[in-house]
Design a protein around this motif. Sequence first.
Motif, PDB file in Angstrom:
ATOM      1  N   PRO A  75       0.802  -1.278   0.139  1.00 32.45           N
ATOM      2  CA  PRO A  75      -0.026  -0.001  -0.028  1.00 32.45           C
ATOM      3  C   PRO A  75       0.978   1.398  -0.030  1.00 32.45           C
ATOM      4  O   PRO A  75       0.442   2.238  -0.647  1.00 32.45           O
ATOM      5  CB  PRO A  75      -0.945  -0.189   1.290  1.00 32.45           C
ATOM      6  N   ARG A  76       2.010   1.226   0.822  1.00 31.38           N
ATOM      7  CA  ARG A  76       3.070   2.333   0.652  1.00 31.38           C
ATOM      8  C   ARG A  76       3.286   2.767  -0.733  1.00 31.38           C
ATOM      9  O   ARG A  76       3.296   3.768  -1.131  1.00 31.38           O
ATOM     10  CB  ARG A  76       4.085   1.987   1.404  1.00 31.38           C
ATOM     11  N   ALA A  77       3.679   1.862  -1.649  1.00 35.11           N
ATOM     12  CA  ALA A  77       4.110   1.994  -2.988  1.00 35.11           C
ATOM     13  C   ALA A  77       2.715   2.719  -3.868  1.00 35.11           C
ATOM     14  O   ALA A  77       3.015   3.439  -4.484  1.00 35.11           O
ATOM     15  CB  ALA A  77       4.280   0.505  -3.651  1.00 35.11           C
ATOM     16  N   ILE A  78       1.929   1.948  -3.544  1.00 35.91           N
ATOM     17  CA  ILE A  78       0.502   2.394  -4.259  1.00 35.91           C
ATOM     18  C   ILE A  78       0.000   3.982  -3.833  1.00 35.91           C
ATOM     19  O   ILE A  78      -0.120   4.866  -4.654  1.00 35.91           O
ATOM     20  CB  ILE A  78      -0.576   1.907  -3.977  1.00 35.91           C
ATOM     21  N   PHE A  79       0.226   4.290  -2.725  1.00 39.70           N
ATOM     22  CA  PHE A  79      -0.231   5.708  -2.123  1.00 39.70           C
ATOM     23  C   PHE A  79       0.722   6.748  -2.494  1.00 39.70           C
ATOM     24  O   PHE A  79       0.485   7.866  -2.821  1.00 39.70           O
ATOM     25  CB  PHE A  79      -0.273   5.679  -0.567  1.00 39.70           C
ATOM     26  N   ILE A  80       1.832   6.222  -2.863  1.00 39.31           N
ATOM     27  CA  ILE A  80       2.896   7.212  -3.329  1.00 39.31           C
ATOM     28  C   ILE A  80       3.000   7.431  -4.872  1.00 39.31           C
ATOM     29  O   ILE A  80       2.822   8.348  -5.526  1.00 39.31           O
ATOM     30  CB  ILE A  80       4.336   6.711  -2.607  1.00 39.31           C
ATOM     31  N   SER A  81       2.787   6.498  -5.593  1.00 38.96           N
ATOM     32  CA  SER A  81       2.822   6.396  -6.992  1.00 38.96           C
ATOM     33  C   SER A  81       1.962   6.783  -7.615  1.00 38.96           C
ATOM     34  O   SER A  81       2.110   7.596  -8.785  1.00 38.96           O
ATOM     35  CB  SER A  81       3.382   4.698  -7.313  1.00 38.96           C
ATOM     36  N   ILE A  82       0.836   6.304  -7.384  1.00 34.48           N
ATOM     37  CA  ILE A  82      -0.458   6.629  -8.405  1.00 34.48           C
ATOM     38  C   ILE A  82      -0.752   8.118  -8.116  1.00 34.48           C
ATOM     39  O   ILE A  82      -0.967   8.755  -9.377  1.00 34.48           O
ATOM     40  CB  ILE A  82      -1.893   5.793  -8.060  1.00 34.48           C
ATOM     41  N   PRO A  83      -0.954   8.938  -6.919  1.00 38.29           N
ATOM     42  CA  PRO A  83      -1.065  10.200  -7.034  1.00 38.29           C
ATOM     43  C   PRO A  83      -0.115  11.236  -8.011  1.00 38.29           C
ATOM     44  O   PRO A  83      -0.090  11.864  -8.504  1.00 38.29           O
ATOM     45  CB  PRO A  83      -1.285  10.630  -5.598  1.00 38.29           C
ATOM     46  N   LEU A  84       1.321  10.506  -7.640  1.00 35.36           N
ATOM     47  CA  LEU A  84       2.247  11.315  -8.214  1.00 35.36           C
ATOM     48  C   LEU A  84       2.200  11.082  -9.568  1.00 35.36           C
ATOM     49  O   LEU A  84       2.391  12.065 -10.513  1.00 35.36           O
ATOM     50  CB  LEU A  84       3.615  10.239  -7.886  1.00 35.36           C
ATOM     51  N   VAL A  85       1.919   9.834 -10.390  1.00 33.22           N
ATOM     52  CA  VAL A  85       1.729   9.891 -11.650  1.00 33.22           C
ATOM     53  C   VAL A  85       0.754  10.381 -12.385  1.00 33.22           C
ATOM     54  O   VAL A  85       0.875  11.162 -13.323  1.00 33.22           O
ATOM     55  CB  VAL A  85       1.904   8.020 -12.133  1.00 33.22           C
ATOM     56  N   THR A  86      -0.367  10.465 -11.710  1.00 31.53           N
ATOM     57  CA  THR A  86      -1.505  11.369 -12.150  1.00 31.53           C
ATOM     58  C   THR A  86      -1.288  12.859 -12.061  1.00 31.53           C
ATOM     59  O   THR A  86      -1.715  13.226 -13.101  1.00 31.53           O
ATOM     60  CB  THR A  86      -2.750  11.066 -11.342  1.00 31.53           C
ATOM     61  N   PHE A  87      -0.562  13.265 -11.202  1.00 32.92           N
ATOM     62  CA  PHE A  87      -0.178  14.574 -11.114  1.00 32.92           C
ATOM     63  C   PHE A  87       0.853  15.052 -12.473  1.00 32.92           C
ATOM     64  O   PHE A  87       0.726  16.134 -13.161  1.00 32.92           O
ATOM     65  CB  PHE A  87       0.609  15.034  -9.982  1.00 32.92           C
ATOM     66  N   VAL A  88       1.822  13.964 -12.520  1.00 32.94           N
ATOM     67  CA  VAL A  88       2.673  14.433 -13.531  1.00 32.94           C
ATOM     68  C   VAL A  88       2.098  14.287 -14.763  1.00 32.94           C
ATOM     69  O   VAL A  88       2.196  15.093 -15.806  1.00 32.94           O
ATOM     70  CB  VAL A  88       3.895  13.372 -13.375  1.00 32.94           C
ATOM     71  N   TYR A  89       1.181  13.242 -15.058  1.00 28.85           N
ATOM     72  CA  TYR A  89       0.676  13.198 -16.282  1.00 28.85           C
ATOM     73  C   TYR A  89      -0.424  14.365 -16.878  1.00 28.85           C
ATOM     74  O   TYR A  89      -0.120  14.724 -17.771  1.00 28.85           O
ATOM     75  CB  TYR A  89      -0.268  11.942 -16.260  1.00 28.85           C
ATOM     76  N   THR A  90      -0.941  14.919 -15.884  1.00 24.38           N
ATOM     77  CA  THR A  90      -2.197  15.865 -16.097  1.00 24.38           C
ATOM     78  C   THR A  90      -1.354  17.291 -16.431  1.00 24.38           C
ATOM     79  O   THR A  90      -1.740  17.970 -17.215  1.00 24.38           O
ATOM     80  CB  THR A  90      -3.011  15.984 -14.789  1.00 24.38           C
ATOM     81  N   PHE A  91      -0.237  17.509 -15.533  1.00 28.07           N
ATOM     82  CA  PHE A  91       0.289  18.684 -15.577  1.00 28.07           C
ATOM     83  C   PHE A  91       1.480  18.638 -17.051  1.00 28.07           C
ATOM     84  O   PHE A  91       1.458  19.521 -17.669  1.00 28.07           O
ATOM     85  CB  PHE A  91       1.185  19.106 -14.522  1.00 28.07           C
ATOM     86  N   THR A  92       1.869  17.392 -17.386  1.00 30.42           N
ATOM     87  CA  THR A  92       2.451  17.382 -18.616  1.00 30.42           C
ATOM     88  C   THR A  92       1.693  17.920 -19.917  1.00 30.42           C
ATOM     89  O   THR A  92       2.098  18.504 -20.601  1.00 30.42           O
ATOM     90  CB  THR A  92       3.028  15.932 -18.734  1.00 30.42           C
ATOM     91  N   ASN A  93       0.452  17.209 -19.816  1.00 32.17           N
ATOM     92  CA  ASN A  93      -0.619  17.647 -20.878  1.00 32.17           C
ATOM     93  C   ASN A  93      -0.788  18.976 -20.681  1.00 32.17           C
ATOM     94  O   ASN A  93      -0.849  19.640 -21.939  1.00 32.17           O
ATOM     95  CB  ASN A  93      -1.881  16.662 -20.922  1.00 32.17           C
ATOM     96  N   ILE A  94      -1.171  19.559 -19.682  1.00 37.57           N
ATOM     97  CA  ILE A  94      -1.303  21.295 -19.638  1.00 37.57           C
ATOM     98  C   ILE A  94      -0.074  21.925 -20.252  1.00 37.57           C
ATOM     99  O   ILE A  94      -0.445  22.820 -21.021  1.00 37.57           O
ATOM    100  CB  ILE A  94      -1.344  21.579 -18.094  1.00 37.57           C
ATOM    101  N   ALA A  95       1.147  21.413 -20.131  1.00 38.73           N
ATOM    102  CA  ALA A  95       2.384  21.978 -20.494  1.00 38.73           C
ATOM    103  C   ALA A  95       2.393  21.942 -21.929  1.00 38.73           C
ATOM    104  O   ALA A  95       2.804  22.889 -22.670  1.00 38.73           O
ATOM    105  CB  ALA A  95       3.624  21.414 -19.969  1.00 38.73           C
TER     106      ALA A  95
END
Length: 459
Positions: free
Chosen positions: A222-242
Amino acid sequence: GNIIGSGIFISPKGVLEHTGSVGLALIIWVLGGGIAALGSLCYAELGVTIPKSGGDYSYVTEIFGGLAGFLLLWSAVLIMYPTSLAVISLTFSNYVLQPVFPNCIPPYNASRILSMACLLLLTWVNGSSVRWATRIQDIFTAGKLLALALIITVGFIQIFKGNYEELAPSNAFNFWMTPSVGHLALAFLQGSFAFSGWNFLNYVTEELVDPRRQVSISVNLPRAIFISIPLVTFVYTFTNIAYFTAMSPQELLSSNAVAVTFGEKLLGYFSWVMPVSVALSTFGGINGYLFTSSRLCFSGAREGHLPSLLAMIHVEHCTPIPALLVCCMATLIIMLVGDTYTLINYVSFINYLCYGVTIIGLIVLRWKKPKIFRPIKVNLLIPVTYLAFWAFLLIFSLYSEPVVCGVGLIIILTGVPVFFLGVYWKNKPKCVNRLIESVTCWGQKLCFVVYPQRGSAEE
């Protein structure tokens, strides 16, 4: 490291094409991360309740029996992983070659040859040392995050300069086409390819215990999930905004390499950084997929659902060389046929079908074994919500792309006769058994492999 590969550099075009507006495309990216998070929580419960390596395959086999598990394994070995590897490898070669061919699409043969060379190199690395493979994954994960951080930073600079016309609500939701429900389903399929890999940690759950710190799987998973999924979602969304701070929707749709076009527009002399960064990202993605797909083959062979040769490991290196070679050969074959975006639809449809069956298994397991020890137990609303979305996606994807989805279903069902002939039929003729034994012995000598005890592949 597995989630972030080629998807964020390919899928923006497919998502935008099916949504018809910038704003709706960004919403799809955020929702895609949310759905991946729901699925990950369900897999966390399954991973600690059935602590076997092999992920979906192990859970479906345990809950629904051998045939269901074999069909999932069959589709993964035959199409899901080879197709994903082929797409990522082709993306790697396209971005490497794009600066050499700035005004046109890189030649077909050059792209395929470079993709194959990369795949063969990483197959050799994974066969030589588990430590080398994991070190490559660590290093290139850091590299790909730095590349995406550069895109996001430049995008924020553009916004502060006032260059956000395409992101203003009046323009962002200015539809140049009215998307149907089927189009939205296909947009999710394209976006889900970028998030694929969120379940890969479950393929190596037997290796998640840290003996030096006595940290168990119920903490690490669960530690890996709680760190990785929100981080990836943030990165993907803001990459598309960029991306949209530098390109109009029409420019993005006409681009063969989105990140390269972005770099050419905003980075000037340093535009070469983008193709190099994307190449590094996809290189790490290929390595991660090879690592996990070979472990799936290993787990399947260990359970008797694939030839025993694929459950064998190298005498000195302790790596599953036969499984790696099978994954490599299947990818080389798929790499020679098919368009990238059609391949993405194939693999995303089959992926989601398998995810849904696995999460149905979670509900079935709650009913069949309510008192089994569950270190993690998610609210039942989480798998139900995921399955509601899953049903929507599959039904309307099948309606919008009946040929692609139908072929995917046919590929899965071809495993039924293979299961009954190869696995269920125990009393095979002696000539067949002798042939299997001779092939196994030949493979052992060629790859210097031995059959390990259960659970010892990575020790």
